[in-house]
Design a protein around this motif. Structure first.
Motif, PDB file in Angstrom:
ATOM      1  N   VAL A  31     -15.180 -17.556   4.664  1.00 28.27           N
ATOM      2  CA  VAL A  31     -14.058 -17.674   3.858  1.00 28.27           C
ATOM      3  C   VAL A  31     -13.102 -17.587   3.231  1.00 28.27           C
ATOM      4  O   VAL A  31     -13.928 -18.133   1.509  1.00 28.27           O
ATOM      5  CB  VAL A  31     -13.415 -18.793   4.593  1.00 28.27           C
ATOM      6  CG1 VAL A  31     -11.762 -19.570   4.039  1.00 28.27           C
ATOM      7  CG2 VAL A  31     -14.147 -19.533   6.151  1.00 28.27           C
ATOM      8  N   ALA A  35      -7.510 -16.416   2.310  1.00 30.00           N
ATOM      9  CA  ALA A  35      -7.479 -17.190   3.573  1.00 30.00           C
ATOM     10  C   ALA A  35      -7.072 -18.630   3.700  1.00 30.00           C
ATOM     11  O   ALA A  35      -6.282 -18.902   4.795  1.00 30.00           O
ATOM     12  CB  ALA A  35      -9.154 -16.979   4.326  1.00 30.00           C
ATOM     13  N   ASN A  38      -3.611 -18.097   2.712  1.00 32.48           N
ATOM     14  CA  ASN A  38      -3.021 -17.752   4.612  1.00 32.48           C
ATOM     15  C   ASN A  38      -3.006 -18.732   5.011  1.00 32.48           C
ATOM     16  O   ASN A  38      -1.546 -18.478   5.435  1.00 32.48           O
ATOM     17  CB  ASN A  38      -3.298 -16.802   4.878  1.00 32.48           C
ATOM     18  CG  ASN A  38      -3.641 -15.525   4.052  1.00 32.48           C
ATOM     19  OD1 ASN A  38      -2.393 -15.141   3.388  1.00 32.48           O
ATOM     20  ND2 ASN A  38      -4.810 -14.251   4.667  1.00 32.48           N
ATOM     21  N   TRP A  39      -3.345 -19.559   5.510  1.00 37.10           N
ATOM     22  CA  TRP A  39      -3.125 -21.337   5.803  1.00 37.10           C
ATOM     23  C   TRP A  39      -2.333 -21.585   5.667  1.00 37.10           C
ATOM     24  O   TRP A  39      -1.942 -22.078   6.255  1.00 37.10           O
ATOM     25  CB  TRP A  39      -4.933 -21.900   5.842  1.00 37.10           C
ATOM     26  CG  TRP A  39      -6.141 -20.896   6.776  1.00 37.10           C
ATOM     27  CD1 TRP A  39      -5.924 -20.166   7.096  1.00 37.10           C
ATOM     28  CD2 TRP A  39      -7.374 -21.738   6.200  1.00 37.10           C
ATOM     29  NE1 TRP A  39      -7.506 -20.037   7.748  1.00 37.10           N
ATOM     30  CE2 TRP A  39      -7.933 -20.828   7.098  1.00 37.10           C
ATOM     31  CE3 TRP A  39      -7.236 -22.969   5.487  1.00 37.10           C
ATOM     32  CZ2 TRP A  39      -9.839 -21.271   6.859  1.00 37.10           C
ATOM     33  CZ3 TRP A  39      -9.299 -23.204   5.679  1.00 37.10           C
ATOM     34  CH2 TRP A  39     -10.677 -22.262   6.603  1.00 37.10           C
ATOM     35  N   ALA A  74     -10.548 -16.620  14.456  1.00 38.42           N
ATOM     36  CA  ALA A  74     -11.984 -16.342  13.204  1.00 38.42           C
ATOM     37  C   ALA A  74     -12.771 -15.970  13.666  1.00 38.42           C
ATOM     38  O   ALA A  74     -13.587 -14.460  13.533  1.00 38.42           O
ATOM     39  CB  ALA A  74     -11.095 -16.741  12.003  1.00 38.42           C
TER      40      ALA A  74
END
Length: 90
Positions: A31, A35, A38-39, A74
């Protein structure tokens, strides 16, 4: 007083990588810090504070929830089944 650890984006990515690799029996990719960002942008993860230079800090539990919420997609994207148990409580 809240004692839950606050994590930087890089720390959150590192811990989420560990969790995701456990869930996929070591077959998931790492991860990335992007990422995790983005979360946050997609509202899976809310900042709980800021570093002195204005970067977001995240609660450990919130990172766990965001990782779990995004794990299935994912893993499917890389051709792996989501083998982690799901919380079925309503």
């Amino acid at each position: 007083m809240d004692t839950e650890p606050l994590l930087t984006t890089a720390q959150a990515a590192e811990i989420a990588t560990i969790w995701r690799r456990i869930a996929s029996r070591g077959r998931a990719a790492a991860v990335s810090p992007s990422a995790v960002s983005n979360w946050a942008a997609r509202r899976h993860l809310a900042a709980a504070g800021l570093t002195p230079d204005g970067r977001p800090l995240y609660r450990l539990g919130a990172v766990a929830r965001a990782e779990a919420a995004t794990r299935g997609r994912a893993l499917r994207l890389v051709g792996l089944p989501d083998s982690a148990p799901r919380n079925t409580a309503a």
